[in-house]
Design a protein around this motif. Structure first.
Motif, PDB file in Angstrom:
ATOM      1  N   LEU A   5       0.884  -1.166   0.048  1.00 45.29           N
ATOM      2  CA  LEU A   5      -0.165   0.066   0.037  1.00 45.29           C
ATOM      3  C   LEU A   5       0.698   1.490  -0.132  1.00 45.29           C
ATOM      4  O   LEU A   5       0.770   2.395  -0.537  1.00 45.29           O
ATOM      5  CB  LEU A   5      -1.438  -0.388   1.371  1.00 45.29           C
ATOM      6  CG  LEU A   5      -2.342  -0.969   1.190  1.00 45.29           C
ATOM      7  CD1 LEU A   5      -2.070  -1.546   2.370  1.00 45.29           C
ATOM      8  CD2 LEU A   5      -3.263  -0.428  -0.224  1.00 45.29           C
ATOM      9  N   GLN A   6       1.515   1.061   0.804  1.00 48.54           N
ATOM     10  CA  GLN A   6       3.260   2.145   0.933  1.00 48.54           C
ATOM     11  C   GLN A   6       3.691   2.604  -1.112  1.00 48.54           C
ATOM     12  O   GLN A   6       3.777   3.860  -1.643  1.00 48.54           O
ATOM     13  CB  GLN A   6       3.886   1.502   1.730  1.00 48.54           C
ATOM     14  CG  GLN A   6       3.760   1.811   3.258  1.00 48.54           C
ATOM     15  CD  GLN A   6       4.746   1.690   3.845  1.00 48.54           C
ATOM     16  OE1 GLN A   6       5.856   1.652   3.589  1.00 48.54           O
ATOM     17  NE2 GLN A   6       4.446   1.526   5.577  1.00 48.54           N
ATOM     18  N   ARG A   7       4.105   1.827  -0.942  1.00 48.62           N
ATOM     19  CA  ARG A   7       4.562   1.495  -2.418  1.00 48.62           C
ATOM     20  C   ARG A   7       3.491   2.069  -3.498  1.00 48.62           C
ATOM     21  O   ARG A   7       3.763   2.542  -4.746  1.00 48.62           O
ATOM     22  CB  ARG A   7       4.992   0.257  -3.196  1.00 48.62           C
ATOM     23  CG  ARG A   7       6.452   0.278  -2.032  1.00 48.62           C
ATOM     24  CD  ARG A   7       6.506  -1.400  -2.597  1.00 48.62           C
ATOM     25  NE  ARG A   7       8.447  -1.507  -1.704  1.00 48.62           N
ATOM     26  CZ  ARG A   7       9.444  -0.901  -2.985  1.00 48.62           C
ATOM     27  NH1 ARG A   7       9.355  -0.058  -3.970  1.00 48.62           N
ATOM     28  NH2 ARG A   7      10.208  -1.012  -2.493  1.00 48.62           N
ATOM     29  N   LEU A   8       2.059   1.500  -3.516  1.00 46.11           N
ATOM     30  CA  LEU A   8       1.242   2.169  -4.363  1.00 46.11           C
ATOM     31  C   LEU A   8       0.672   3.136  -4.300  1.00 46.11           C
ATOM     32  O   LEU A   8       0.580   3.943  -5.285  1.00 46.11           O
ATOM     33  CB  LEU A   8      -0.047   0.884  -4.134  1.00 46.11           C
ATOM     34  CG  LEU A   8      -0.435  -0.188  -4.173  1.00 46.11           C
ATOM     35  CD1 LEU A   8      -2.060  -0.565  -3.949  1.00 46.11           C
ATOM     36  CD2 LEU A   8      -0.817  -0.156  -5.809  1.00 46.11           C
ATOM     37  N   SER A   9       0.746   4.352  -2.883  1.00 45.58           N
ATOM     38  CA  SER A   9       1.102   5.428  -3.119  1.00 45.58           C
ATOM     39  C   SER A   9       1.984   6.120  -3.827  1.00 45.58           C
ATOM     40  O   SER A   9       1.639   7.064  -4.222  1.00 45.58           O
ATOM     41  CB  SER A   9       0.861   5.967  -1.687  1.00 45.58           C
ATOM     42  OG  SER A   9       1.882   5.912  -1.048  1.00 45.58           O
ATOM     43  N   VAL A  10       3.016   5.908  -3.844  1.00 46.24           N
ATOM     44  CA  VAL A  10       4.401   5.976  -4.566  1.00 46.24           C
ATOM     45  C   VAL A  10       4.617   5.862  -6.430  1.00 46.24           C
ATOM     46  O   VAL A  10       4.344   6.829  -6.986  1.00 46.24           O
ATOM     47  CB  VAL A  10       5.713   5.468  -3.739  1.00 46.24           C
ATOM     48  CG1 VAL A  10       6.622   6.297  -4.916  1.00 46.24           C
ATOM     49  CG2 VAL A  10       5.749   6.309  -2.118  1.00 46.24           C
ATOM     50  N   TYR A  11       3.930   4.831  -6.134  1.00 50.88           N
ATOM     51  CA  TYR A  11       4.401   4.464  -7.759  1.00 50.88           C
ATOM     52  C   TYR A  11       3.315   4.283  -8.543  1.00 50.88           C
ATOM     53  O   TYR A  11       2.657   4.119  -9.680  1.00 50.88           O
ATOM     54  CB  TYR A  11       5.489   3.443  -8.055  1.00 50.88           C
ATOM     55  CG  TYR A  11       6.984   3.081  -7.644  1.00 50.88           C
ATOM     56  CD1 TYR A  11       7.322   3.389  -8.423  1.00 50.88           C
ATOM     57  CD2 TYR A  11       6.986   3.101  -5.942  1.00 50.88           C
ATOM     58  CE1 TYR A  11       8.577   4.035  -8.108  1.00 50.88           C
ATOM     59  CE2 TYR A  11       8.101   2.877  -5.416  1.00 50.88           C
ATOM     60  CZ  TYR A  11       9.106   3.224  -6.745  1.00 50.88           C
ATOM     61  OH  TYR A  11      10.526   3.334  -6.403  1.00 50.88           O
TER      62      TYR A  11
END
Length: 305
Positions: free
Chosen positions: A171-177
């Motif tokens: 979920l953290q990476r979804l917010s970035v990428y």
């Protein structure tokens, strides 16, 4: 029905037919990571991720555990691309060149059965880089990683701590990428054929006779539902903790094998073709046969070709 040919791991149509009948969709021990909806359609991206993970892992008692690590790498957007960029920065004279085309060279990973629990995310990433797996293939397999996670929360068979941690990072990476992009001609849902319907009819009759309610226990997606979710819809609180494993692990790669990367009668073209001349191929058939790394510790020294 013939089993999928290991030399043609990306014959996704054959894989789908076989998985529909023998992969136990809807049962508790279903093939993990393949999305199935109530119309018994399977999502191409999940079939692709399943095929890629299986192609990378040699047959062994611990194969399921090895596949899990690849699935959890694929579930985190941008993780593999970051690793490829780090490799390129550390090896300027030996640049990473992804394999493309109808035939690719694969060296499968093998880990002794008593050490397979030590196989880490870093080990999985090293195997992907060593085999020069294209980053857009791992992006495409993101859906497989998400569905794999979803199934763990739907029918927990082990501690959920590791899966909660991976999902938080996803979920953290979804917010970035953002969501990793699909390869268009290997995307969407596979419609079942009339032949599939007859096979399912007989299979359903067997389950009814055995008093198995597959819709009652299985993870099915509603028709029209997108498996590329943000928050997982089946996520539950964790139960217990995973044991800490920190012993050494011997990772070996098998001799290289050429495999057909096309998908017969399904999405029928290779995942990508280059419009410009390719640089000389990197020989990955003759690196060192084995590497040793501490689980969760320093990176393995496997040559990336």
């Amino acid at each position: 029905m013939r089993a999928p040919d290991p030399k043609k791991p990306f014959d996704l149509e054959q894989l789908a037919q076989y998985a529909l009948i023998y992969g136990r969709p809807g049962l508790e021990n279903t093939w993990q990571g393949i999305a199935v909806d109530f119309a018994y359609r399977m999502h191409w991206r999940t079939l692709f991720g399943f095929a890629l993970c299986r192609a990378l892992c040699a047959n062994s008692a611990g194969k399921t555990t090895l596949v899990r690590r690849f699935a959890l790498v694929m579930a985190r957007p941008g993780l593999y691309r970051e690793a490829v960029a780090a490799y390129a920065a550390a090896n300027p004279t030996r640049p990473f060149m992804a394999q493309y085309g109808a035939d690719i060279e694969i060296r499968q990973v093998h880990v002794p059965d008593d050490q397979v629990r030590n196989f880490s995310n870093d080990d999985a990433i090293h195997v992907l880089i060593h085999n020069r797996i294209p980053p857009d293939w791992v992006d495409h397999a993101y859906t497989y990683g998400v569905v794999y996670l979803e199934q763990q929360f739907h029918q927990p068979t082990m501690s959920l701590d590791i899966f909660r941690d991976v999902d938080d990072k996803r979920l953290q990476r979804l917010s970035v990428y953002g969501p990793p992009p699909a390869i268009p001609h290997w995307d969407g849902w596979r419609e079942i054929s009339e032949e599939d319907r007859y096979r399912l009819l007989f299979k359903r009759a067997d389950k009814v006779a055995a008093q198995i309610d597959t819709e009652g226990v299985g993870l099915y997606y509603y028709i029209g539902m997108d498996p590329n979710v943000g928050p997982l819809w089946k996520r539950t609180p964790a139960h217990g903790t995973m044991p800490v494993v920190g012993s050494a692990i011997n990772v070996t790669l098998t001799d290289s094998v050429m495999v057909d990367a096309t998908a017969a009668e399904g999405p029928s073209t290779p995942p990508k073709t280059e419009s410009v001349p390719q640089p000389p191929a990197i020989n990955i058939a003759q690196p060192e046969a084995a590497t040793t790394t501490a689980a969760g510790g320093s990176q393995a020294t496997t040559g990336t070709g």
